[in-house]
Design an enzyme around this catalytic site. Structure first.
Site, short mmCIF file in Angstrom:
data_model
loop_
_atom_site.label_atom_id
_atom_site.label_comp_id
_atom_site.label_asym_id
_atom_site.label_seq_id
_atom_site.Cartn_x
_atom_site.Cartn_y
_atom_site.Cartn_z
N SER A 252 0.82 -1.22 0.00
CA SER A 252 0.00 0.00 0.00
C SER A 252 0.85 1.26 0.00
O SER A 252 2.00 1.27 0.44
CB SER A 252 -0.95 0.09 1.19
OG SER A 252 -1.79 -1.04 1.25
N ASP A 324 6.62 -8.76 11.48
CA ASP A 324 6.56 -10.22 11.56
C ASP A 324 5.83 -10.60 12.84
O ASP A 324 6.41 -10.55 13.93
CB ASP A 324 7.97 -10.81 11.53
CG ASP A 324 7.97 -12.33 11.54
OD1 ASP A 324 6.87 -12.92 11.48
OD2 ASP A 324 9.05 -12.93 11.60
N ASP A 327 5.67 -16.64 14.19
CA ASP A 327 6.90 -17.41 14.31
C ASP A 327 6.59 -18.88 14.06
O ASP A 327 5.62 -19.43 14.62
CB ASP A 327 7.51 -17.27 15.71
CG ASP A 327 8.21 -15.94 15.91
OD1 ASP A 327 8.39 -15.20 14.93
OD2 ASP A 327 8.58 -15.65 17.07
N PRO A 460 13.70 -13.98 13.71
CA PRO A 460 12.50 -14.76 13.40
C PRO A 460 12.26 -14.95 11.91
O PRO A 460 11.20 -15.45 11.52
CB PRO A 460 11.38 -13.94 14.05
CG PRO A 460 11.87 -12.54 14.01
CD PRO A 460 13.37 -12.63 14.19
#
Length: 798
Positions: A252, A324, A327, A460
């Site tokens: 976006s 993020d 996990d 991660p």
């Protein structure tokens, strides 16, 4: 005999006429009613609905309950099939209507836990809260329409039974929207496989380090069949959703300019969320008015709160935060008990639940789905087919307090900086950038999400080791730690999915987009002396250039100059050398460039990572970062060994990729390279779930349209990296421009049309305008609404 033939012909003609009459009547029963009156039980007073020239309803009610009940009714008229498909996807119930071919998709979504989560979350909701009262009224409006009208055409074709829509459906769908952001399912297995199979040197090209100053300036070994499990999950998370033509969120743009840099002296807000294209489009526009409340909003199915909106006092847009919040954790199984895993130095039991998937034309399928202390065991989705190593999924959406309905109910009413900040702070997952302004002159941006605290030095981006503390989650950061800006001195704010910077300096892992698009917007907005209005802002939203092509070509052109010798090669190379990075329809350079970067990545990586993981990489942002870094490093292990004594390994592979690119372009676009225009190779088709099969594609799909733009330019009409031709998969889901000096002149566009009803006048009436980069007015004041009203519907209480 002649008389008999004539009589037979007349009978046949009569039957055909009757058939067409019956078909016409059948389709007439499916039409959207926008004029006259209709009964809607539960209203305290009549509700007036004026439809403008685009089919946008402007709803006037005497109280909020009536307002949201009416919204549900008119939304269902236009989008009932879309509502049905999205809720079935989220709840893992597609095989019930589409058969065994959707069983794996249902397995995946049951394993993600959205159905079970929605049921448990709903049970704890405060039914007396304002947001839940609004949702309850909205769902009642949907259900009343469904109960009193013939089913949509698609229901009849697929034999879909009607059943009421519930709060649980809304919560599950919000989970799907959160899941559709999640690049972890494609990225983490791919990067972990590269690290463990090839070594850390192969990871250098992906630029996985956190950049503290911003960009605007070990897991247990898995067997081959365990990798196959993760591969299948990654593939399903993308391919199945594309097949169903259900919107998926991708990126976006949004920016806001303060009054000191606008022609009007008031803030100007721009936004174009990038979402997968489909028919019908993701957004449903409606203006809501009741005493003390007015909003022109963009709504998603089964949610009465506008996710984008504005009125005379304030407005906002959204981009994806891209943090993020998932996990993947590799669990260590107890050799003596396969239902135990190692957690904090001891064996602990897995919990389990059983679910049943109904399958059209086949026996029901039972799933036993397990959970560890780290989260749901997502590899249980396909346990019968693949390996035994369990991979758990920890997901903020399932684990954190996340009153997202309350957040957007408040954001729909947030006319002050404090109210908007408070609303944004309630968003837990998915992570969203809220870009906001008001007519008083305030501008702001908040990266809204629950950011989790992980152990120090844990990346991660890879699958984590559940037998150690690496996978622990200690707490969530305070909202004040989230990236944000309020009334910055520069006088504007840009949000374009690049890595943000926290005011407290914390690292925020994520799957961020290239920074070039954000830098391009920042460069243009920072031009001295420019006063922004809706006209030059249109040019900015439609811009098709960034610095990415230059970054790729800077190391690539010297290599090509050294290895290309034929006149045709030199002529094509000259077109790349002179190209400024604009993805215009009448240029061949974007075609050659896009094919070449795919071919370089393919030739360098596919044999080393395998075809499946390479396909996963193509659908990540990691590969975008890798290509220029790979070309910049002649010693990268990805180049392999030189096969030609006169060239190094990089030159050898680049030459092979060039030759392969030309072979492919000639086979797909023709031998005449002057016809390899971007407009011939780059088209947009809005696909309907039933348009995946011929000849229904000719009936339900909308397009194709020749469009400019490309991957990671502001006019981000694009898709995954891949070979020609390129079918645009995602891009601006709307383009909005609001100048708070006069919000009655706000501009927008729908990529196809308001209605999802086939043959409706508003099914595709904006598609060509959108492809051509045009805008339409979003009518808000009463005089404009009245002047542009084409039909008027009265919803009566009795």
């Amino acid at each position: 005999m002649r008389r008999l033939l004539k009589r037979s012909a007349l009978v046949l003609l009569a039957l055909l006429v009757l058939m067409f009459i019956a078909l016409g009547w059948y389709l007439h029963t499916k039409r959207v009613q926008r004029d006259g009156s209709a009964l809607l039980m539960g209203l305290s007073a009549n509700v007036q609905v004026s439809y403008d020239e685009r089919g946008v309803p402007h709803i006037q009610a005497q109280n909020e309950a009536d307002l949201y009940r009416a919204l549900g009714y008119v939304h269902a008229q236009d989008r009932l099939f879309q509502m049905e498909m999205v809720r079935r996807l989220a709840r893992g119930e597609l095989a019930e209507i589409l058969g065994p071919k959707l069983l794996d998709m249902d397995r995946l979504f049951r394993t993600l836990g959205l159905r079970a989560f929605a049921d448990g979350y709903t049970a704890k909701l405060d039914k007396d809260s304002a947001s839940i009262k609004a949702l309850t009224a909205y769902l009642d409006g949907i259900n009343q329409f469904q109960a009193t009208h013939p089913a949509p055409l698609e229901f009849d074709l697929l034999h879909i039974p009607k059943r009421p829509f519930t709060i649980e459906d809304t919560i599950a769908v919000s989970g799907y929207m959160a899941y559709s952001f999640a690049a972890a399912f494609r990225t983490e297995p791919a990067l972990t496989a590269i690290r463990d199979k090839l070594g850390a040197d192969y990871l250098k090209v992906f630029d996985l380090d956190w950049h503290p100053s911003g960009v605007m300036q070990t897991v247990p070994a898995l067997a081959q069949h365990d990798w196959m499990q993760l591969d299948k999950i990654a593939q399903l998370s993308q391919a199945g959703i594309e097949q169903l033509a259900i919107p998926q969120l991708e990126g976006s743009n949004a920016w806001v300019v303060s009054g000191k840099h606008t022609a009007s002296g008031k803030p100007l807000l721009a936004g174009d969320p990038h979402i997968a294209y489909s028919a019908p489009a993701v957004w449903y526009e409606a203006q809501l008015s009741s005493p003390g409340f007015e909003l022109y909003g963009h709504f998603q199915v089964l949610n009465p709160m506008a996710l984008l909106g504005h009125n005379q006092q304030f407005g906002w847009s959204l981009t994806m935060f891209q943090n993020d919040d998932i996990d993947l954790v590799a669990e260590k199984i107890n050799p003596q008990n396969p239902n135990q895993v190692m957690f904090h130095d001891q064996w602990v039991d897995l919990t389990s639940r059983e679910e049943t998937i109904q399958v059209k034309g086949a026996a029901p399928v039972k799933l036993v789905l397990r959970k560890s202390p780290h989260g749901l065991i997502i590899t249980d989705a396909f346990k019968d087919n693949y390996g035994d190593a369990p991979i758990a999924m920890w997901w903020t959406f399932l684990e954190a307090d996340n009153p997202v309905l309350d957040a957007f109910y408040q954001l729909n009413r947030a006319d002050t900086l404090d109210k908007a900040r408070t609303a944004a702070s309630k968003i837990g997952a998915p992570g969203l950038n809220v870009v906001w302004a008001n007519a008083k002159g305030d501008i702001a941006w908040w990266a809204a999400a629950k950011l989790v605290k992980r152990p120090a030095n844990i990346n991660p981006s890879f699958i984590l080791d559940g037998a150690t503390a690496d996978a622990d989650k200690t707490a969530f950061y305070d909202f004040a730690d989230n990236p944000h800006e309020e009334n910055p001195a520069r006088g504007y704010i840009v949000s374009a999915n690049f890595q943000p910077v926290s005011p407290s300096g914390i690292a925020i892992p994520g799957y961020y987009n290239l920074y070039d698009r954000g830098q391009r917007l920042d460069q243009l907005l920072s031009q001295p002396g420019v006063k922004w209005d809706t006209k030059n802002s249109q040019a900015l939203q439609l811009d098709v250039q960034t610095n990415y092509a230059s970054r790729v070509l800077r190391p690539l052109l010297p290599i090509l100059n050294q290895v290309l010798v034929t006149p045709e090669d030199k002529r094509l190379l000259d077109s790349l050398s002179k190209w400024d990075g604009n993805f215009q329809t009448k240029s061949i350079a974007p075609t050659l460039f896009s094919q070449l970067i795919y071919q370089i990545a393919h030739n360098a990586m596919v044999e080393k990572v395998g075809a499946t993981q390479f396909q996963n990489l193509l659908r990540t942002r990691a590969l975008d970062f890798a290509v220029p870094r790979l070309l910049d490093d002649p010693h990268s292990p990805w180049w392999g060994k030189a096969a030609n004594v006169n060239m190094d390994a990089r030159q050898t592979m680049v030459l092979a990729a060039w030759n392969d690119s030309l072979v492919h372009l000639r086979s797909t676009l023709g031998a005449d390279s002057s016809r390899w225009l971007w407009g011939h190779a780059h088209t947009l088709t809005h696909r309907h779930p039933l348009g995946q099969q011929q000849p229904l594609d000719k009936l339900f799909n909308i397009g194709p349209f020749v469009v400019p733009g490309g991957r990671e330019v502001p006019n981000n009409l694009s898709g995954p990296i891949g070979p020609a031709p390129w079918n645009v998969a995602y891009g601006p889901s709307t383009r909005r421009l609001i100048d708070f000096a006069d919000t009655s002149k706000a501009l927008g566009i729908n990529p196809v049309g308001q209605s999802g009803v086939l043959f409706d006048v508003h099914y595709n009436d904006q598609a060509e305008m959108f492809a051509n980069g045009n805008y339409v007015n979003e009518h808000t004041n009463s005089a404009d609404v009245q002047a542009h009203a084409r039909e008027h519907l009265v919803l009566q209480s009795h």
